[in-house]
Design an enzyme around this catalytic site. Structure first.
Site, PDB file in Angstrom:
ATOM      1  N   HIS A 178       0.844  -1.218   0.000  1.00 61.08           N
ATOM      2  CA  HIS A 178       0.000   0.000   0.000  1.00 61.08           C
ATOM      3  C   HIS A 178       0.869   1.254   0.000  1.00 61.08           C
ATOM      4  CE1 HIS A 178      -3.936   2.036   0.841  1.00 61.08           C
ATOM      5  NE2 HIS A 178      -3.063   3.019   1.004  1.00 61.08           N
ATOM      6  N   HIS A 193       1.544   5.397  -2.090  1.00 57.07           N
ATOM      7  CA  HIS A 193       1.080   6.468  -3.004  1.00 57.07           C
ATOM      8  C   HIS A 193       2.303   7.087  -3.679  1.00 57.07           C
ATOM      9  CE1 HIS A 193      -3.156   6.533  -1.622  1.00 57.07           C
ATOM     10  NE2 HIS A 193      -2.594   6.002  -0.536  1.00 57.07           N
ATOM     11  N   GLN A 202      -9.381   9.240  -5.718  1.00 54.68           N
ATOM     12  CA  GLN A 202      -9.101   9.895  -4.431  1.00 54.68           C
ATOM     13  C   GLN A 202     -10.235  10.815  -3.952  1.00 54.68           C
ATOM     14  OE1 GLN A 202      -5.729  10.603  -2.215  1.00 54.68           O
ATOM     15  NE2 GLN A 202      -7.710  10.815  -1.183  1.00 54.68           N
ATOM     16  N   HIS A 241      -9.265   1.673  -0.313  1.00 51.91           N
ATOM     17  CA  HIS A 241      -9.184   2.380   0.951  1.00 51.91           C
ATOM     18  C   HIS A 241     -10.562   2.208   1.585  1.00 51.91           C
ATOM     19  CE1 HIS A 241      -5.712   4.202  -0.901  1.00 51.91           C
ATOM     20  NE2 HIS A 241      -5.436   4.898   0.186  1.00 51.91           N
ATOM     21  N   GLU A 292     -11.326   4.485   6.375  1.00 53.15           N
ATOM     22  CA  GLU A 292     -10.166   5.169   6.958  1.00 53.15           C
ATOM     23  C   GLU A 292     -10.693   6.388   7.717  1.00 53.15           C
ATOM     24  OE1 GLU A 292      -7.159   6.534   4.227  1.00 53.15           O
ATOM     25  OE2 GLU A 292      -5.744   6.987   5.831  1.00 53.15           O
ATOM     26  N   ASP A 329       2.064   3.182   2.996  1.00 55.81           N
ATOM     27  CA  ASP A 329       1.147   4.261   2.640  1.00 55.81           C
ATOM     28  C   ASP A 329       1.848   5.519   2.125  1.00 55.81           C
ATOM     29  OD1 ASP A 329      -1.355   5.306   2.198  1.00 55.81           O
ATOM     30  OD2 ASP A 329      -1.878   5.612   4.300  1.00 55.81           O
TER      31      ASP A 329
HETATM   32 FE   FE2 Z   1      -3.509   5.137   1.199  1.00 59.91          FE
END
Ligand code: FE2
Length: 425
Positions: free
Chosen positions: A57, A59, A152, A210, A213, A309
């Site tokens: 995971h 970005h 996103q 996701h 969260e 992440d």
């Molecule tokens: Fe993430």
């Protein structure tokens, strides 16, 4: 018999001490003693030799952008998303690509040779998608890079996100992503999970969302993800990332939820560094830390892997591409301090994460890809305790990174001249 490369006297995670013979990009032999010629020999006496670190995971479109155009003042997930929204129009293809390639260099130096990165598809230019598809091709000789189409700003909340998700998949992005807790309503979130799982099922792709969260105990999109995984036969191909709301959920509800996750063979990817940094920001004390229920999931046989992440981006101001840091933080927050649990935490950032990503060519066995990490540690627990140096990283049969042992020179009368913090138990 001869080899291109032999790693001598490697200590494996299970304690066996073996020689590993490599030909081309494959492990050709493993034996207590390989008496054979080799073009190159590496002496790993006393050192743990592991399959590579894997991050399920990340970005990569945002990494190394910390401070552009400003920093996240509140430290919350939501300000991070808003800040990323400010940065997005300023992105250029070349800048995204260069930052990603720099990050991949860091990753290699840390023995991190497989990464699943989410890539934001809400910018109609799909600039980050195109840049990361190029990066994927460039790093393929040494890193397995998987891309997730990540809406996103919300699949429905952002007007073109759904069509852009499909465009990104058409361009070759591997996996379907989502963010149900960021849609306008719980109902929209629920619908987005169904929609995205159907897209994945129709295209024969994996799903990694996701999911929940948030500190909101009512955020229960994981239930829908488990349901759709079951309904559409996506068993073993779907993952829920974060699941921080489970930290705050009612215990009775969790007792129903855990078997549903297990039944659907869903993978779970908590991200300890980021979860404890971003969650609980609206609390006074006691302050929730947003770590999902890892030991409880493991007891149900659920596949759980630690993810990283973020590194130096709108959400996180630190990070070094070190999956030992991630596991170290994870075992503290999840209170996994027994020897068996600590060993499992090491396993999570190597073997289990590779399984989540479907990378069955990794591992230390004859016929597997010769991607190995030699650590300045005697076993997995010591590797975690020291966040041990990666002394040598081998990717597909080739040495790609080397670093000397890091002993400290002491200048204290009556004490040794140098020390190493290794300690045999
Ligand atoms: Fe993430």
């Amino acid at each position: 018999m001869s080899f291109d490369l032999i790693v001598k006297s490697a200590t494996l995670a299970d304690g066996r001490i073996v020689d590993i013979g490599v030909n081309g990009d494959k492990i050709a032999a493993i034996d207590q003693h390989l008496d054979a010629e080799a073009a190159k020999t590496i002496d790993a006496t006393g050192n743990l030799v592991s399959s590579p670190f894997v991050d399920p995971h990340f970005h990569m479109d945002a990494t190394l952008s910390y401070g552009i155009p400003r920093i996240n003042a509140s430290g919350t997930l939501l300000e991070g998303i808003a800040l990323w929204g400010e940065l997005k129009p300023l992105l250029t293809h070349e800048a995204v690509k260069q930052r990603a390639l720099s990050y991949c260099d860091w990753a290699v130096s840390m023995g991190l040779l497989a990464i699943r990165t989410h890539v934001d598809v809400c910018d109609d230019r799909l600039l980050a998608v195109e840049a990361l598809l190029e990066v994927k091709k460039e790093v393929a000789p040494y890193i397995d890079l998987q891309l997730v189409a990540f809406p996103q700003d919300g699949l429905y909340r952002s007007p073109t996100a759904r069509q852009n998700t499909l465009r990104a998949l058409d361009l070759g992005v591997d996996i379907v992503g989502g963010i149900p807790h960021f849609e306008r309503t719980m109902e929209d979130g629920r619908r987005s999970v169904t929609d995205l799982c159907q897209i994945a099922a129709e295209r024969g792709l994996m799903v990694d969302m996701h999911c929940d969260e948030t500190d909101d105990p009512q955020s229960r999109h994981i239930e829908q993800l488990a349901y759709e995984t079951q309904r559409l036969g996506l068993h073993g191909r779907a993952a829920g990332s974060h699941l921080t709301s489970m930290h705050s959920m009612d215990n009775y509800y969790v007792s129903k939820l855990l078997p549903l996750i297990a039944e659907a063979d869903l993978s779970v990817i908590p991200n300890p560094l980021i979860n404890i940094m971003l969650q609980g920001r609206h609390d006074t004390y006691p302050k929730r830390r947003g770590m999902t229920r890892v030991p409880e999931m493991l007891r149900y046989g659920i596949r759980v892997g630690w993810g990283q992440d973020c590194v130096l981006d709108p959400w996180y101001s630190l990070g070094t591409a070190d999956m030992l840091d991630v596991a170290f933080m994870g075992l503290h927050v999840a209170q996994m301090s027994s020897p068996a649990d600590m060993r499992h935490c090491f396993d999570m950032v190597t073997r289990v994460n590779a399984e989540i990503m479907g990378l069955d060519h990794l591992g230390i066995a004859v016929g597997k890809t010769a991607s190995l990490v030699i650590l300045d540690a005697g076993d997995p627990i010591e590797a975690l305790r020291l966040r041990a140096e990666r002394m040598c990283v081998i990717a597909r049969g080739k040495v790609v990174a080397e670093r000397p042992r890091r002993d400290t020179t002491l200048s204290i009368h009556g004490r040794p001249a140098s020390i190493n913090r290794r300690h045999k138990i």
